[in-house]
Design an enzyme around this catalytic site. Sequence first.
Site, PDB file in Angstrom:
ATOM      1  N   GLY A  10       0.819  -1.210   0.000  1.00 41.33           N
ATOM      2  CA  GLY A  10       0.000   0.000   0.000  1.00 41.33           C
ATOM      3  C   GLY A  10       0.849   1.255   0.000  1.00 41.33           C
ATOM      4  O   GLY A  10       2.081   1.201  -0.119  1.00 41.33           O
ATOM      5  N   PHE A  11       0.188   2.379   0.174  1.00 41.91           N
ATOM      6  CA  PHE A  11       0.865   3.683   0.166  1.00 41.91           C
ATOM      7  C   PHE A  11       1.930   3.741   1.271  1.00 41.91           C
ATOM      8  O   PHE A  11       3.135   3.812   1.000  1.00 41.91           O
ATOM      9  CB  PHE A  11      -0.207   4.776   0.295  1.00 41.91           C
ATOM     10  CG  PHE A  11       0.263   6.092   0.793  1.00 41.91           C
ATOM     11  CD1 PHE A  11       1.364   6.730   0.210  1.00 41.91           C
ATOM     12  CD2 PHE A  11      -0.404   6.739   1.842  1.00 41.91           C
ATOM     13  CE1 PHE A  11       1.794   7.964   0.685  1.00 41.91           C
ATOM     14  CE2 PHE A  11       0.020   7.964   2.310  1.00 41.91           C
ATOM     15  CZ  PHE A  11       1.125   8.577   1.736  1.00 41.91           C
ATOM     16  N   THR A  35      -6.283  -2.598  -1.792  1.00 35.26           N
ATOM     17  CA  THR A  35      -6.060  -1.199  -2.200  1.00 35.26           C
ATOM     18  C   THR A  35      -4.599  -0.946  -2.575  1.00 35.26           C
ATOM     19  O   THR A  35      -4.280   0.109  -3.113  1.00 35.26           O
ATOM     20  CB  THR A  35      -6.455  -0.217  -1.072  1.00 35.26           C
ATOM     21  OG1 THR A  35      -5.821  -0.632   0.142  1.00 35.26           O
ATOM     22  CG2 THR A  35      -7.949  -0.185  -0.876  1.00 35.26           C
ATOM     23  N   VAL A  57      -4.612 -11.042   5.652  1.00 34.49           N
ATOM     24  CA  VAL A  57      -4.289 -11.132   7.083  1.00 34.49           C
ATOM     25  C   VAL A  57      -5.422 -11.711   7.936  1.00 34.49           C
ATOM     26  O   VAL A  57      -5.213 -12.029   9.100  1.00 34.49           O
ATOM     27  CB  VAL A  57      -3.864  -9.764   7.682  1.00 34.49           C
ATOM     28  CG1 VAL A  57      -2.550  -9.302   7.104  1.00 34.49           C
ATOM     29  CG2 VAL A  57      -4.968  -8.720   7.528  1.00 34.49           C
ATOM     30  N   ASN A  97      -4.071 -12.189  14.446  1.00 31.34           N
ATOM     31  CA  ASN A  97      -3.056 -13.020  13.780  1.00 31.34           C
ATOM     32  C   ASN A  97      -1.646 -12.450  13.973  1.00 31.34           C
ATOM     33  O   ASN A  97      -0.691 -13.201  14.177  1.00 31.34           O
ATOM     34  CB  ASN A  97      -3.399 -13.182  12.298  1.00 31.34           C
ATOM     35  CG  ASN A  97      -4.591 -14.111  12.109  1.00 31.34           C
ATOM     36  OD1 ASN A  97      -4.785 -15.039  12.911  1.00 31.34           O
ATOM     37  ND2 ASN A  97      -5.395 -13.865  11.089  1.00 31.34           N
ATOM     38  N   ARG A 104       4.248 -16.019  19.624  1.00 35.63           N
ATOM     39  CA  ARG A 104       4.974 -17.270  19.347  1.00 35.63           C
ATOM     40  C   ARG A 104       6.455 -17.042  19.104  1.00 35.63           C
ATOM     41  O   ARG A 104       7.306 -17.739  19.624  1.00 35.63           O
ATOM     42  CB  ARG A 104       4.352 -17.962  18.139  1.00 35.63           C
ATOM     43  CG  ARG A 104       3.794 -19.290  18.469  1.00 35.63           C
ATOM     44  CD  ARG A 104       3.141 -20.056  17.343  1.00 35.63           C
ATOM     45  NE  ARG A 104       2.864 -19.363  16.130  1.00 35.63           N
ATOM     46  CZ  ARG A 104       1.644 -18.966  15.734  1.00 35.63           C
ATOM     47  NH1 ARG A 104       0.598 -19.144  16.489  1.00 35.63           N
ATOM     48  NH2 ARG A 104       1.499 -18.384  14.573  1.00 35.63           N
ATOM     49  N   TYR A 143     -14.463   1.020  10.286  1.00 39.55           N
ATOM     50  CA  TYR A 143     -13.041   1.385  10.365  1.00 39.55           C
ATOM     51  C   TYR A 143     -12.688   1.829  11.779  1.00 39.55           C
ATOM     52  O   TYR A 143     -11.756   1.299  12.395  1.00 39.55           O
ATOM     53  CB  TYR A 143     -12.767   2.502   9.358  1.00 39.55           C
ATOM     54  CG  TYR A 143     -11.314   2.928   9.269  1.00 39.55           C
ATOM     55  CD1 TYR A 143     -10.367   2.125   8.636  1.00 39.55           C
ATOM     56  CD2 TYR A 143     -10.889   4.155   9.793  1.00 39.55           C
ATOM     57  CE1 TYR A 143      -9.034   2.525   8.542  1.00 39.55           C
ATOM     58  CE2 TYR A 143      -9.573   4.561   9.694  1.00 39.55           C
ATOM     59  CZ  TYR A 143      -8.641   3.748   9.059  1.00 39.55           C
ATOM     60  OH  TYR A 143      -7.331   4.151   8.968  1.00 39.55           O
TER      61      TYR A 143
END
Length: 308
Positions: A10-11, A35, A57, A97, A104, A143
Amino acid sequence: MRILVTGGAGFLGSHLCDRLLKDGHEVVCIDNFFTGRKQNIAHLFENPNFEFVRHDVVDPFKFEVDQIYNLACPASPPHYQFNPIKTVKTSVMGAINCLGLAKRVKARVFQASTSEVYGDPAVHPQPESYWGNVNPIGKRSCYDEGKRCAETLFFDYHRENHVDIRVIRIFNTYGPRMHEADGRVVSNFIVQALRGEDITIYGDGQQTRSFCYVDDLIEGFVRFMGQTEIVGPMNLGNPGEFTMLQLAELTLKLVGGKSKIVHKPLPADDPKQRRPDITLARRVLKWEPRVPLEEGLQRTIAYFRGRV
Ligand code: NAD
Ligand code: UDP
């Protein structure tokens, strides 16, 4: 170090990959190209220290890494509202995640949070101690609440599992490699001015934002990740505050051309004002944005000139 960057195509992510490679690290970049795009990272494909994996993800992933930067999430309102349920999943499951992996492999993990956690703020400028004014059921909520929940998860993993977290709240950032159809205000105005189209101001244009140039922000990311004094949350942004009308006029002045300013309806829950209080970043990181809006806009306009 070997460093994982989610949303690395991305950006912001692509600029971060550039910077980490320049600093001598190995970078593993994962992205689902929702995106982001290949051309943002194409120049890195020949670099033996760079690895790209196309991955979402929301699904678990495993990499042997020393640090994780979690940037995966659409950031522009039209894109994060396109599939709002997916936006929540990306923020929340992406955070889980990343945190599970960090736990871990004992990696330090960075969350790209946002000034949107302050919603339509009743406190101005916004310090990190402000809890915000967010609509939980509106169009922006997927969001805002997704990012707020991600922050909660980061702090719970920190308290419960001693995961080494860093949480940054990013205020509006712009620069080269924004997508021409991104939909955020800086790229919209520049692209419209370059094409000679109308400049679309939503509402009366008196709402304010504070715009940070990408290089300044990435410097702040790296400094924040490199220190051990605080885990955040920390605001990063440029405290210079402008109305959208001022931004439109400045963009027109710099691009030239014959575009007219037109007004369109203000989207629901659009924050009226936004400016970061960066006292904490100044003190802990000795960080200060260096690129003034006019100079940053000129660099961004130069990028878009060849492309639209
Ligand atoms: P962007 O849309 O250019 O980048 C987001 C990247 O994440 C894209 O490459 C996209 O393909 C990828 N992505 C989205 N969903 C994904 C998924 N499920 N799995 C894998 N990859 C996925 O936006 P940006 O401006 O570069 O923003 C990067 C991060 O910074 C985001 O988390 C955003 O919320 C945060 N942020 C940005 C700003 C800003 O002003 N630029 C402000 C606040 C927060
Ligand atoms: N905006 C605008 N014209 C556009 C795009 C956005 O006037 O073409 C306004 C928008 O309503 C908001 C501000 O510019 O008040 C910043 O919008 P953006 O989507 O860039 O970021 P955010 O609202 O998430 O801060």
